[in-house]
Design an enzyme around this catalytic site. Structure first.
Site, PDB file in Angstrom:
ATOM      1  N   TRP A 144      75.264  -8.382  17.372  1.00 25.70           N
ATOM      2  CA  TRP A 144      75.778  -7.069  17.778  1.00 25.70           C
ATOM      3  C   TRP A 144      76.432  -6.362  16.591  1.00 25.70           C
ATOM      4  O   TRP A 144      76.160  -5.181  16.330  1.00 25.70           O
ATOM      5  CB  TRP A 144      76.787  -7.214  18.920  1.00 25.70           C
ATOM      6  CG  TRP A 144      77.367  -5.898  19.364  1.00 25.70           C
ATOM      7  CD1 TRP A 144      76.844  -5.040  20.283  1.00 25.70           C
ATOM      8  CD2 TRP A 144      78.570  -5.286  18.876  1.00 25.70           C
ATOM      9  NE1 TRP A 144      77.651  -3.918  20.406  1.00 25.70           N
ATOM     10  CE2 TRP A 144      78.712  -4.051  19.560  1.00 25.70           C
ATOM     11  CE3 TRP A 144      79.538  -5.657  17.945  1.00 25.70           C
ATOM     12  CZ2 TRP A 144      79.790  -3.183  19.334  1.00 25.70           C
ATOM     13  CZ3 TRP A 144      80.611  -4.799  17.709  1.00 25.70           C
ATOM     14  CH2 TRP A 144      80.727  -3.589  18.411  1.00 25.70           C
ATOM     15  N   GLY A 163      72.843  -6.702  23.176  1.00 28.64           N
ATOM     16  CA  GLY A 163      74.104  -7.423  23.257  1.00 28.64           C
ATOM     17  C   GLY A 163      75.272  -6.535  23.624  1.00 28.64           C
ATOM     18  O   GLY A 163      76.391  -7.026  23.808  1.00 28.64           O
ATOM     19  N   ASP A 164      75.034  -5.240  23.739  1.00 33.37           N
ATOM     20  CA  ASP A 164      76.086  -4.291  24.071  1.00 33.37           C
ATOM     21  C   ASP A 164      76.138  -4.084  25.583  1.00 33.37           C
ATOM     22  O   ASP A 164      75.162  -3.631  26.195  1.00 33.37           O
ATOM     23  CB  ASP A 164      75.827  -2.958  23.361  1.00 33.37           C
ATOM     24  CG  ASP A 164      76.989  -1.997  23.508  1.00 33.37           C
ATOM     25  OD1 ASP A 164      77.809  -1.926  22.583  1.00 33.37           O
ATOM     26  OD2 ASP A 164      77.078  -1.326  24.554  1.00 33.37           O
ATOM     27  N   LEU A 165      77.268  -4.423  26.196  1.00 36.72           N
ATOM     28  CA  LEU A 165      77.384  -4.366  27.651  1.00 36.72           C
ATOM     29  C   LEU A 165      77.148  -2.956  28.180  1.00 36.72           C
ATOM     30  O   LEU A 165      76.449  -2.767  29.189  1.00 36.72           O
ATOM     31  CB  LEU A 165      78.764  -4.863  28.089  1.00 36.72           C
ATOM     32  CG  LEU A 165      79.063  -4.800  29.592  1.00 36.72           C
ATOM     33  CD1 LEU A 165      78.069  -5.646  30.375  1.00 36.72           C
ATOM     34  CD2 LEU A 165      80.498  -5.242  29.866  1.00 36.72           C
ATOM     35  N   ARG A 168      73.441  -2.163  28.245  1.00 36.36           N
ATOM     36  CA  ARG A 168      72.748  -2.870  29.322  1.00 36.36           C
ATOM     37  C   ARG A 168      73.064  -2.234  30.681  1.00 36.36           C
ATOM     38  O   ARG A 168      72.183  -2.076  31.525  1.00 36.36           O
ATOM     39  CB  ARG A 168      73.151  -4.350  29.346  1.00 36.36           C
ATOM     40  CG  ARG A 168      72.683  -5.142  28.134  1.00 36.36           C
ATOM     41  CD  ARG A 168      72.662  -6.642  28.425  1.00 36.36           C
ATOM     42  NE  ARG A 168      73.913  -7.137  28.973  1.00 36.36           N
ATOM     43  CZ  ARG A 168      74.950  -7.537  28.245  1.00 36.36           C
ATOM     44  NH1 ARG A 168      74.892  -7.476  26.912  1.00 36.36           N
ATOM     45  NH2 ARG A 168      76.037  -8.004  28.830  1.00 36.36           N
TER      46      ARG A 168
END
Length: 213
Positions: A144, A163-165, A168
């Site tokens: 990330w 990998g970035d909430l 997503r």
């Protein structure tokens, strides 16, 4: 790992009009662009070493707290370079607000720069995956962080961090019936701008704006 510098010396800068036109072929993204307007143009930073250090310092902190720590670090060092970081005792870096984990990371970045194992002068000449491969061996640097470095230090046009909430969540909210890989394939080669529109729209919705879709 010493970086191969026998690559092209630069990558083309993102042309936002072309990127926005391409992304607008996706009706949902077209609506996001309309709701959020033009975003600032990204340009490669003149100091990628310092940008990575600042990015590490700001991990898991508010923008205000990160800026305050960065200002204290600059005040302590005088100049944000590898030699200054390596010569500064860890407890003094801790005193300006860095966690011990971040002290270890910035010291490792500085050591890699000074040893030439990561050549920040020429890192902008490398393809995206080669940049990531060069940074991942450093303690505290995950994919990330490397992808954020590609976006905001090197201004690469086709980066999207799963990998970035927030990204997503944006995909799940806006494209509930489509696999992420299919959505991302449609945005290539301008996934960086698509990611920035997802972030911008997430911020707008959290501030009380009307959701898209």
């Amino acid at each position: 790992m010493r970086l191969n510098t026998s690559m092209p010396t630069s990558f083309p800068l993102l042309h936002h009009a072309d990127a926005a036109a391409h992304l607008s072929g996706d009706p949902t993204m077209r609506e996001l662009i309309a709701h959020n307007g033009d975003l600032p143009v990204l340009a490669p930073t003149p100091g990628p070493f310092g940008t990575l250090i600042r990015s590490v310092n700001g991990q898991q902190l508010s923008v205000k707290a990160a800026a305050s720590i960065h200002a204290r670090l600059l005040d302590r060092l005088g100049t944000l370079d590898a030699r200054a970081l390596l010569q500064t005792p860890g407890d003094e870096l801790r005193a300006v607000g860095l966690s011990w984990a971040k002290v270890r990371t910035v010291k490792a970045i500085a050591g890699a720069e000074q040893a030439g194992t990561v050549d920040f002068v020429h890192i902008a000449t490398l393809p995206d995956e080669a940049v990531i491969a060069a940074l991942l061996p450093l303690p505290g640097i995950g994919r990330w962080t490397a992808e954020m470095f590609l976006m905001f230090a090197l201004a690469r046009s086709d980066v999207f961090s799963l990998g970035d909430l927030a990204l997503r969540q944006g995909l799940a909210r806006l494209y509930p019936d489509m696999p992420a890989d299919e959505v991302l394939a449609g945005w290539t080669p301008y996934r960086t701008l698509a990611a920035r529109y997802l972030w911008a729209d997430n911020h707008r919705v959290r501030a009380g704006g009307e959701p898209v879709g």
